[in-house]
Design a protein around this motif. Structure first.
Motif, PDB file in Angstrom:
ATOM      1  N   ASN A 178      -8.454   2.421   4.547  1.00  0.00           N
ATOM      2  CA  ASN A 178      -9.175   3.058   3.304  1.00  0.00           C
ATOM      3  C   ASN A 178      -9.166   4.651   3.819  1.00  0.00           C
ATOM      4  OD1 ASN A 178      -9.676   0.463   2.975  1.00  0.00           O
ATOM      5  ND2 ASN A 178     -11.018   0.970   1.190  1.00  0.00           N
ATOM      6  N   HIS A 206     -10.039  -2.821   0.808  1.00  0.00           N
ATOM      7  CA  HIS A 206      -8.894  -2.540   1.670  1.00  0.00           C
ATOM      8  C   HIS A 206      -7.759  -3.454   1.140  1.00  0.00           C
ATOM      9  CE1 HIS A 206      -7.017  -1.599   5.011  1.00  0.00           C
ATOM     10  NE2 HIS A 206      -6.884  -2.807   5.467  1.00  0.00           N
ATOM     11  N   MET A 207      -7.724  -4.544   1.149  1.00  0.00           N
ATOM     12  CA  MET A 207      -6.801  -5.350   0.521  1.00  0.00           C
ATOM     13  C   MET A 207      -7.225  -6.055  -0.780  1.00  0.00           C
ATOM     14  SD  MET A 207      -3.965  -5.296   2.231  1.00  0.00           S
ATOM     15  CE  MET A 207      -3.472  -4.173   3.464  1.00  0.00           C
ATOM     16  N   ARG A 263      -9.469   2.024  -6.130  1.00  0.00           N
ATOM     17  CA  ARG A 263      -9.256   0.716  -5.605  1.00  0.00           C
ATOM     18  C   ARG A 263      -9.773  -0.117  -6.396  1.00  0.00           C
ATOM     19  NH1 ARG A 263      -6.974   0.079  -0.271  1.00  0.00           N
ATOM     20  NH2 ARG A 263      -6.649   1.940   0.875  1.00  0.00           N
ATOM     21  N   VAL A 303       0.832  -1.252   0.010  1.00  0.00           N
ATOM     22  CA  VAL A 303      -0.154   0.172  -0.177  1.00  0.00           C
ATOM     23  C   VAL A 303       0.932   1.199   0.129  1.00  0.00           C
ATOM     24  CG1 VAL A 303      -1.863   1.350   1.218  1.00  0.00           C
ATOM     25  CG2 VAL A 303      -1.558  -1.205   1.593  1.00  0.00           C
ATOM     26  N   THR A 326      -2.833   2.561   7.280  1.00  0.00           N
ATOM     27  CA  THR A 326      -3.110   1.807   5.955  1.00  0.00           C
ATOM     28  C   THR A 326      -4.546   1.714   5.709  1.00  0.00           C
ATOM     29  OG1 THR A 326      -2.960  -0.217   7.241  1.00  0.00           O
ATOM     30  CG2 THR A 326      -0.810   0.731   5.892  1.00  0.00           C
ATOM     31  N   TRP A 343      -3.877   0.442  -4.175  1.00  0.00           N
ATOM     32  CA  TRP A 343      -4.119   1.561  -3.133  1.00  0.00           C
ATOM     33  C   TRP A 343      -4.928   2.276  -4.310  1.00  0.00           C
ATOM     34  CZ3 TRP A 343       0.819   0.235  -4.181  1.00  0.00           C
ATOM     35  CH2 TRP A 343       1.540   0.799  -5.373  1.00  0.00           C
ATOM     36  N   VAL A 376       0.627   4.621   1.100  1.00  0.00           N
ATOM     37  CA  VAL A 376      -0.202   5.488   1.670  1.00  0.00           C
ATOM     38  C   VAL A 376       0.032   6.979   1.308  1.00  0.00           C
ATOM     39  CG1 VAL A 376      -1.237   6.449   4.000  1.00  0.00           C
ATOM     40  CG2 VAL A 376      -0.425   3.993   3.576  1.00  0.00           C
TER      41      VAL A 376
END
Ligand SMILES: Cc1ncc(COP(=O)(O)O)c(C=O)c1O
Length: 360
Positions: free
Chosen positions: A178, A272-273, A244, A5, A176, A335, A7
């Motif tokens: 959302n 989210h992942m 995403r 990710v 990390t 991301w 960020v």
């Protein structure tokens, strides 16, 4: 190196705005509660469509305070998944109640309502669905079982339906997530006036007025600095979540589905992942690392097999789908704003590891 990710890539364009807002907080001298926190609570409640949103110190406290405010404690059972971050079950044990683990659905990786129903007893006081990896849990089916829900929404700010059925729905703003802060932060969303009032009291030593202490609470506050940053980020959340989703669609177009099991798409999923499944995940992860690409496997030892949960009496084989997911999941880089080029590199490395040439 391609991270799991990035960020900073998300917030970098907002640094000037962040500097301005953080400078305003410095000027104000109000770091605890105050207008920034109140404004973020109003704005996040409106975003989520709930009557109350209460800022707290982190997502773990949000769960503990919500459970306490819902009156859950010693002698009670709460059903939750074992394929989730430890804090989900830890919070239940922390308030003196017993976590009861139900298995997950193999496709959604969220709680399986049928298995939840099979594990309900006279002592079950609530069900805790976790919107895992940003995918909405089956709230309607779980709510139809007739018990109060507490939604662990730490991984799913902005996902469809989140916070719509739980007495409380809790969030983490770990960097990390959302929607993220510049450090720790959390939120309890709630549409029950009395429960919300208890959460408000519990986060400040069980007091309404800072003079009279009616409950035994704790100190768990969202800082004004974090609230100010969250107010800068909240208007961008839907755009990041769309990014995403576009990234997830691109991985499918790049042919990953030929070599690994892709996460099932659905409109409300906010990724989210981005978690694929493969019996060959160790080989794929090693090939990615070799190519300078990060990947991660989540909850490799699921909660029912963690040392601190041994007293509950589960053993290997107790939750077959949970254990299968623990053994074969692999998160790939994603991301909001991940570029096509980065994803092409990731896809090429995954396909090469499986002996397939990348689609052009
Ligand atoms: C599902 C889940 N629940 C709870 C938490 C706890 O949140 P925090 O780290 O903010 O305490 C997290 C994240 O870390 C999480 O992923």
């Amino acid at each position: 190196m391609i991270p799991l990710v990035d960020v900073k890539a998300q917030y970098a364009p907002l640094i000037p705005q962040l500097q301005e807002r953080l400078a305003q907080v410095l000027e104000s001298g109000r770091f605890i509660f105050g207008p920034e926190v109140e404004a973020f609570e109003r704005e996040s409640a409106a975003f989520l469509g709930v009557a109350h949103a209460i800022g707290v110190a982190n997502g773990t406290d949000a769960l503990v305070l919500a459970l306490e405010a819902m009156g859950i404690g010693r002698g009670d059972e709460v059903i939750c998944p074992a394929f989730t971050f430890y804090a989900s079950a830890e919070s239940i044990a922390r308030v003196g109640a017993t976590p009861v683990f139900a298995d997950i659905d193999p496709v959604s990786l969220n709680l399986d309502p049928e298995d939840v129903a099979a594990r309900m007893t006279a002592r079950t006081k609530a069900i805790m669905p976790v919107h895992l990896f940003g995918r909405p849990a089956p709230l309607d089916a779980l709510a139809s079982l007739g018990l109060p829900l507490i939604e662990d929404s730490a991984q799913a700010f902005g996902a469809a339906g989140v916070a719509s059925k739980g007495v409380c729905s809790t969030f983490s703003f770990f960097p990390t997530k959302n929607l993220f802060a510049l450090g720790d932060g959390g939120l309890v969303a709630c549409s029950d006036d009395e429960v919300a009032e208890r959460v408000r009291m519990l986060r400040f030593h069980g007091s309404r007025d800072k003079k009279t202490f009616e409950l035994v609470g704790t100190n768990s506050r969202l800082d004004a600095i974090q609230a100010a940053a969250l107010r800068v980020f909240l208007p961008h959340l839907n755009g990041w979540n769309r990014g995403r989703r576009e990234g997830a669609a691109r991985y499918a177009e790049l042919g990953l589905g030929d070599v690994v099991e892709l996460p099932l798409d659905e409109p409300g999923h906010v990724y989210h992942m981005y978690v694929v499944r493969s019996p060959d995940r160790a080989r794929i992860a090693a090939a990615l690392a070799e190519a300078g690409i990060a990947s991660a496997s989540y909850y490799v030892v699921p909660l029912h097999l963690q040392p601190a949960m041994r007293y509950l009496g589960y053993s290997a084989g107790s939750l077959p789908e949970t254990e299968r997911a623990a053994a074969d999941n692999l998160a790939l880089p994603l991301w909001g704003g991940i570029g096509a080029e980065v994803q092409e590199q990731v896809a090429a490395a995954v396909l090469a590891a499986a002996g397939v040439t990348a689609a052009s």
